[in-house]
Design a protein around this motif. Structure first.
Motif, mmCIF file in Angstrom:
data_model
loop_
_atom_site.group_PDB
_atom_site.id
_atom_site.type_symbol
_atom_site.label_atom_id
_atom_site.label_comp_id
_atom_site.label_asym_id
_atom_site.label_seq_id
_atom_site.Cartn_x
_atom_site.Cartn_y
_atom_site.Cartn_z
ATOM 1 N N GLY A 102 -11.294 0.964 -4.894
ATOM 2 C CA GLY A 102 -9.953 0.427 -5.152
ATOM 3 C C GLY A 102 -8.881 1.493 -5.167
ATOM 4 O O GLY A 102 -7.686 1.187 -5.116
ATOM 5 N N SER A 103 -9.285 2.755 -5.244
ATOM 6 C CA SER A 103 -8.274 3.822 -5.258
ATOM 7 C C SER A 103 -8.473 4.753 -4.071
ATOM 8 O O SER A 103 -8.396 5.965 -4.199
ATOM 9 N N ARG A 149 -10.873 -3.770 -9.757
ATOM 10 C CA ARG A 149 -10.726 -2.970 -8.533
ATOM 11 C C ARG A 149 -9.281 -3.030 -8.036
ATOM 12 O O ARG A 149 -8.720 -2.025 -7.604
ATOM 13 N N GLY A 150 -8.659 -4.203 -8.121
ATOM 14 C CA GLY A 150 -7.253 -4.324 -7.727
ATOM 15 C C GLY A 150 -6.348 -3.416 -8.557
ATOM 16 O O GLY A 150 -5.412 -2.815 -8.046
#
Ligand code: ATP
Length: 236
Positions: A102-103, A149-150
């Motif tokens: 997510g990053s 995750r978002g």
């Protein structure tokens, strides 16, 4: 201050017209929810904002900037992150690996460790299961992982599509409480839901979408007390 402004948005899948002159605003710090029946055009509205589809007509403004010419990855960089319906986590990766995915954007990497901490404090279950494969988690846990995750991308605006879909009643209230907490920590939220009661309960403002048109708008409390909403959506 206005964060997202949707003005006169119209959309069609081929010959099937789905949205008609939709006006909608998310102000800084708000939870805004769009409620409506199956097929009313809720998901399509989000898909227009995240640039997964292109509008036939209308304007999409994010912090005053026009989105209609941008691609979906540009929109993520501006701070708009969509958590899709049906979760779409990586089943063969562990919880921790899913969070790291997510990053992936360079700008968010320095915050990775802090964001993982935050994800684990919002969702203690994910901390307990960080080495487990995503695909072996329950539906509710996968939903938590998708939201966590978002958040790894440092969104200013989080777009949530049916976060309560398929969850057991126990998880449903829990997930809405966590969404409210994410908002208190500073992320504005545009939420699309069929669970009208729970989403109005946490919403600052809400819109009712019927066959692609906004038919009602007001605060979450106002709509919870509205006769049409009570009859059509709350079974009262
Ligand atoms: P749901 O809760 O079922 O997702 P919704 O309010 O989010 O409902 P949308 O998914 O936006 O509704 O769908 C609106 C309309 O567009 C429906 O009639 C649907 O059948 C149609 N539709 C959705 N996706 C597509 C697509 N990819 N191609 C053609 N028609 C589509």
């Amino acid at each position: 201050m206005s964060l997202l402004e949707i003005r006169k948005l119209s959309f069609a899948y081929g010959d099937l017209r789905v949205l008609w002159d939709v006006d909608l605003e998310v102000r800084q710090g708000e939870i805004v929810t769009v409620v409506g029946a199956n097929g009313a055009g809720k998901s399509t509205t989000l898909r227009n904002v995240s640039r997964l589809v292109r509008p036939a007509a209308g304007q999409l403004l994010f912090q005053g900037q026009e989105l209609t010419r941008l691609e979906s990855h540009d929109v993520v960089e501006l701070g708009i992150v969509q958590v899709p319906e049906g979760r779409h986590i990586f089943p063969e990766m562990t919880v921790l690996e899913n969070l790291r995915m997510g990053s992936y954007a360079r700008a968010t990497r320095p915050d990775r460790a802090r964001n993982i901490e935050r994800a684990f404090s919002l969702f203690p279950r994910l901390a307990e299961r960080q080495r487990q494969l995503g695909g072996t988690m329950s539906g509710g846990e996968q939903q938590m992982l998708a939201i966590a995750r978002g958040l790894m991308a440092n969104p200013k605006l989080l777009l949530l599509d049916e976060p309560s879909l398929g969850l057991s009643p126990l998880f449903v209230k829990n997930i809405f409480d966590i969404i409210a907490e994410i908002n208190r920590q500073g992320t504005s939220i545009l939420l699309v839901e069929q669970n009208v009661f729970q989403s109005l309960r946490i919403a600052h403002r809400a819109y009712v979408l019927e066959t692609g048109r906004v038919v009602l708008t007001g605060t979450g409390q106002e709509l919870l007390g509205n006769e049409h909403v009570k009859k059509a959506y709350l079974g009262l």
